[in-house]
Write a protein that holds these residues in place. Structure first.
Motif, PDB file in Angstrom:
ATOM      1  N   LEU A 256      50.026  37.286  75.834  1.00  0.00           N
ATOM      2  CA  LEU A 256      50.459  38.338  74.926  1.00  0.00           C
ATOM      3  C   LEU A 256      50.905  39.583  75.680  1.00  0.00           C
ATOM      4  CD1 LEU A 256      50.813  39.418  72.057  1.00  0.00           C
ATOM      5  CD2 LEU A 256      48.389  40.033  72.051  1.00  0.00           C
ATOM      6  N   THR A 257      50.118  40.040  76.633  1.00  0.00           N
ATOM      7  CA  THR A 257      50.487  41.248  77.374  1.00  0.00           C
ATOM      8  C   THR A 257      51.729  41.017  78.239  1.00  0.00           C
ATOM      9  OG1 THR A 257      48.900  40.642  79.107  1.00  0.00           O
ATOM     10  CG2 THR A 257      48.145  42.155  77.392  1.00  0.00           C
ATOM     11  N   SER A 258      51.881  39.811  78.766  1.00  0.00           N
ATOM     12  CA  SER A 258      53.071  39.520  79.578  1.00  0.00           C
ATOM     13  C   SER A 258      54.332  39.578  78.730  1.00  0.00           C
ATOM     14  CB  SER A 258      52.940  38.147  80.229  1.00  0.00           C
ATOM     15  OG  SER A 258      51.835  38.095  81.113  1.00  0.00           O
ATOM     16  N   ARG A 259      54.296  38.994  77.532  1.00  0.00           N
ATOM     17  CA  ARG A 259      55.471  39.025  76.659  1.00  0.00           C
ATOM     18  C   ARG A 259      55.758  40.452  76.179  1.00  0.00           C
ATOM     19  NH1 ARG A 259      54.421  34.524  78.172  1.00  0.00           N
ATOM     20  NH2 ARG A 259      55.265  35.589  79.995  1.00  0.00           N
ATOM     21  N   LEU A 260      54.741  41.234  75.929  1.00  0.00           N
ATOM     22  CA  LEU A 260      54.962  42.625  75.517  1.00  0.00           C
ATOM     23  C   LEU A 260      55.672  43.412  76.615  1.00  0.00           C
ATOM     24  CD1 LEU A 260      51.579  43.503  73.743  1.00  0.00           C
ATOM     25  CD2 LEU A 260      53.814  43.212  72.663  1.00  0.00           C
ATOM     26  N   GLU A 261      55.274  43.186  77.859  1.00  0.00           N
ATOM     27  CA  GLU A 261      55.908  43.920  78.962  1.00  0.00           C
ATOM     28  C   GLU A 261      57.315  43.423  79.223  1.00  0.00           C
ATOM     29  OE1 GLU A 261      54.966  45.282  83.582  1.00  0.00           O
ATOM     30  OE2 GLU A 261      53.594  43.943  82.515  1.00  0.00           O
ATOM     31  N   GLU A 262      57.531  42.114  79.125  1.00  0.00           N
ATOM     32  CA  GLU A 262      58.853  41.562  79.391  1.00  0.00           C
ATOM     33  C   GLU A 262      59.863  41.971  78.330  1.00  0.00           C
ATOM     34  OE1 GLU A 262      58.329  37.389  79.598  1.00  0.00           O
ATOM     35  OE2 GLU A 262      57.228  37.418  81.493  1.00  0.00           O
ATOM     36  N   ARG A 263      59.484  41.917  77.079  1.00  0.00           N
ATOM     37  CA  ARG A 263      60.434  42.100  75.985  1.00  0.00           C
ATOM     38  C   ARG A 263      60.503  43.531  75.468  1.00  0.00           C
ATOM     39  NH1 ARG A 263      63.689  38.012  76.190  1.00  0.00           N
ATOM     40  NH2 ARG A 263      64.363  38.600  74.103  1.00  0.00           N
ATOM     41  N   LYS A 264      59.381  44.271  75.544  1.00  0.00           N
ATOM     42  CA  LYS A 264      59.344  45.613  74.972  1.00  0.00           C
ATOM     43  C   LYS A 264      58.973  46.701  75.981  1.00  0.00           C
ATOM     44  CE  LYS A 264      60.114  44.502  70.601  1.00  0.00           C
ATOM     45  NZ  LYS A 264      61.273  45.025  69.829  1.00  0.00           N
ATOM     46  N   SER A 265      58.736  46.313  77.231  1.00  0.00           N
ATOM     47  CA  SER A 265      58.306  47.256  78.277  1.00  0.00           C
ATOM     48  C   SER A 265      57.015  47.966  77.893  1.00  0.00           C
ATOM     49  CB  SER A 265      59.418  48.278  78.564  1.00  0.00           C
ATOM     50  OG  SER A 265      60.587  47.633  79.020  1.00  0.00           O
ATOM     51  N   ILE A 266      56.135  47.270  77.167  1.00  0.00           N
ATOM     52  CA  ILE A 266      54.829  47.803  76.783  1.00  0.00           C
ATOM     53  C   ILE A 266      53.801  47.292  77.784  1.00  0.00           C
ATOM     54  CG2 ILE A 266      53.054  47.849  74.987  1.00  0.00           C
ATOM     55  CD1 ILE A 266      55.244  47.462  72.935  1.00  0.00           C
ATOM     56  N   LYS A 267      53.118  48.194  78.459  1.00  0.00           N
ATOM     57  CA  LYS A 267      52.184  47.826  79.515  1.00  0.00           C
ATOM     58  C   LYS A 267      50.752  47.982  79.020  1.00  0.00           C
ATOM     59  CE  LYS A 267      55.412  49.184  83.173  1.00  0.00           C
ATOM     60  NZ  LYS A 267      55.623  50.043  84.368  1.00  0.00           N
ATOM     61  N   ALA A 268      50.305  47.023  78.224  1.00  0.00           N
ATOM     62  CA  ALA A 268      48.902  47.000  77.800  1.00  0.00           C
ATOM     63  C   ALA A 268      48.049  46.556  78.986  1.00  0.00           C
ATOM     64  CB  ALA A 268      48.721  46.055  76.618  1.00  0.00           C
ATOM     65  N   PRO A 269      47.029  47.313  79.388  1.00  0.00           N
ATOM     66  CA  PRO A 269      46.254  46.985  80.594  1.00  0.00           C
ATOM     67  C   PRO A 269      45.495  45.669  80.434  1.00  0.00           C
ATOM     68  CG  PRO A 269      45.245  48.803  79.403  1.00  0.00           C
ATOM     69  CD  PRO A 269      46.553  48.554  78.744  1.00  0.00           C
ATOM     70  N   LEU A 270      45.811  44.696  81.273  1.00  0.00           N
ATOM     71  CA  LEU A 270      45.229  43.369  81.140  1.00  0.00           C
ATOM     72  C   LEU A 270      43.796  43.303  81.660  1.00  0.00           C
ATOM     73  CD1 LEU A 270      45.479  40.359  80.490  1.00  0.00           C
ATOM     74  CD2 LEU A 270      46.519  40.030  82.744  1.00  0.00           C
ATOM     75  N   VAL A 271      43.475  44.014  82.740  1.00  0.00           N
ATOM     76  CA  VAL A 271      42.152  43.884  83.361  1.00  0.00           C
ATOM     77  C   VAL A 271      41.037  44.280  82.392  1.00  0.00           C
ATOM     78  CG1 VAL A 271      40.655  44.717  85.217  1.00  0.00           C
ATOM     79  CG2 VAL A 271      43.051  44.151  85.695  1.00  0.00           C
ATOM     80  N   PRO A 272      41.061  45.474  81.786  1.00  0.00           N
ATOM     81  CA  PRO A 272      39.982  45.792  80.832  1.00  0.00           C
ATOM     82  C   PRO A 272      39.996  44.890  79.601  1.00  0.00           C
ATOM     83  CG  PRO A 272      41.684  47.477  80.759  1.00  0.00           C
ATOM     84  CD  PRO A 272      42.006  46.607  81.924  1.00  0.00           C
TER      85      PRO A 272
END
Length: 392
Positions: free
Chosen positions: A168-184
């Motif tokens: 989910l976070t990878s697709r958000l960053e690829e398509r919308k440039s949204i960087k939700a922090p994956l580690v936490p």
């Protein structure tokens, strides 16, 4: 010839208007003639070419148009005087037509009959062989871990949650440039599942709050641009994937926990299978064309029917103190929540402009493409089972 014509004396090999006499002071370009005779001159009649083969003719190809070239890439020729000189347009069959004349347009022939397209075989839209193989393999792993050691199944849930968050976070960053922090998110998500299994709903809520706080703090280490957007997506991801999955771990804590989880999985899979089978075979009326054009009302009827029958059987034979009518209610609720979950995932993917959330599972897509109907169904099944037979 005056300026209202093409502005240059007639040249050899060209047709031109001849309604006036020679210009005074200019050398004649050919034999002199009387102005009176020129006024009596009439334009030569034009006989249009009729194609021998009888083929269709376009309006732009059948005749010269007044004030422009015959073909679109023709440009008027210019003399040294700086004006356009008359030219003769030529039809595709070799005849010449003076510029300014309009020959008769040949009648178009009727279109030739086109062969009927070959009927297309209805396709299921995915690799059924790979999908069935992967599904059976996942089922074996889940059932084996579910009935051998409960803690192992909790670990399977945690792994699925972490992989789903990564997709989910990878697709958000690829398509919308949204960087939700994956580690936490990954650490908090796994802790959320374990807390729900150990401490129940209270532990799940506390872990969810701490995960959201960790997302807010973690994002502060980067520039402030897009901070609100990124942390909002992070909190949404924490609720959507690990928090909803925690209810599966909470079902497992009951004495008949493995059978409750098995009932939850069976009803969700049966609902999806019924919707797929009936919709593919009989589906004609779209359920939500703007969200998921492939889903039909007939498929929804199939999902409800299959899930209610399976729910009656599961409540009667798998769940302690369960009743068949409770299974009908449970099956109907599962079909509704699974359909809404599938539509919700389709809405996310449509907004991102993608077909699948990943490629980890051949024939299925990614982990999130399999969790789409399971995640929102988990709290529904947990709550109804608590109401019907208690949390024991």
């Amino acid at each position: 010839m005056n300026e209202s014509s093409w502005g240059a004396p007639p040249q050899a090999g060209y047709w031109g208007p001849s309604d006036q006499g020679p210009v005074q002071g200019a050398a004649p370009a050919g034999p002199t003639y009387d102005a009176h005779d020129a006024q009596q001159t009439r334009p030569m009649p034009i006989v249009p070419d009729v194609p021998a083969h009888g083929g269709d003719q376009d309006d732009d190809r059948g005749a010269a148009r007044l004030g422009g070239p015959l073909f679109r890439d023709d440009t008027p020729q210019t003399t040294s005087y700086g004006s356009q000189r008359p030219y003769v347009t030529q039809s595709p069959h070799g005849s010449q037509t003076p510029h300014g004349a309009q020959p008769q347009k040949p009648e178009p022939m009727p279109d030739a009959p086109q062969p009927a397209p070959a009927p297309q075989k209805k396709s299921a839209g995915r690799d059924l062989g790979a999908a069935i193989g992967v599904g059976v393999g996942l089922g074996v792993v889940i059932v084996a871990s579910l009935f051998v050691v409960k803690a192992v199944f909790v670990g399977v849930i945690a792994v699925a949650v972490v992989v789903g968050l990564w997709e989910l976070t990878s697709r958000l960053e690829e398509r919308k440039s949204i960087k939700a922090p994956l580690v936490p998110l990954a650490v908090g998500g796994a802790a959320m599942v374990v807390a729900g299994y150990v401490r129940g709903a209270e532990g799940a809520w506390v872990a969810m709050a701490l995960t959201a706080l960790a997302v807010l703090v973690w994002r502060m280490t980067e520039p402030p641009e897009g901070y609100l957007r990124d942390v909002t997506a992070g909190v949404f991801a924490a609720f959507y994937v690990p928090f909803l999955a925690t209810f599966v771990a909470m079902m497992l804590t009951a004495d008949d926990g493995p059978r409750r989880v098995l009932t939850f999985l069976l009803l969700t899979v049966v609902s999806d299978t019924g919707a797929y089978a009936i919709g593919w075979r009989f589906g004609k009326h779209r359920l939500a064309p703007r969200i998921s054009p492939g889903k039909t009302r007939e498929g929804l009827v199939g999902a409800v029917t299959f899930a209610m029958v399976a729910g009656a059987l599961c409540m009667e034979f798998l769940i302690d103190d369960g009743s068949w009518w409770q299974g009908l209610v449970l099956g109907f609720a599962v079909a509704a929540s699974a359909t809404l979950g599938d539509l919700g995932e389709s809405m996310i993917k449509r907004d991102l402009g993608i077909k699948d959330m990943g490629t980890l599972l051949p024939g299925h897509g990614g982990i999130m493409d399999r969790l789409d109907s399971l995640l929102p169904t988990a709290p529904v099944v947990w709550l109804l089972l608590v109401i019907f037979v208690g949390s024991g």
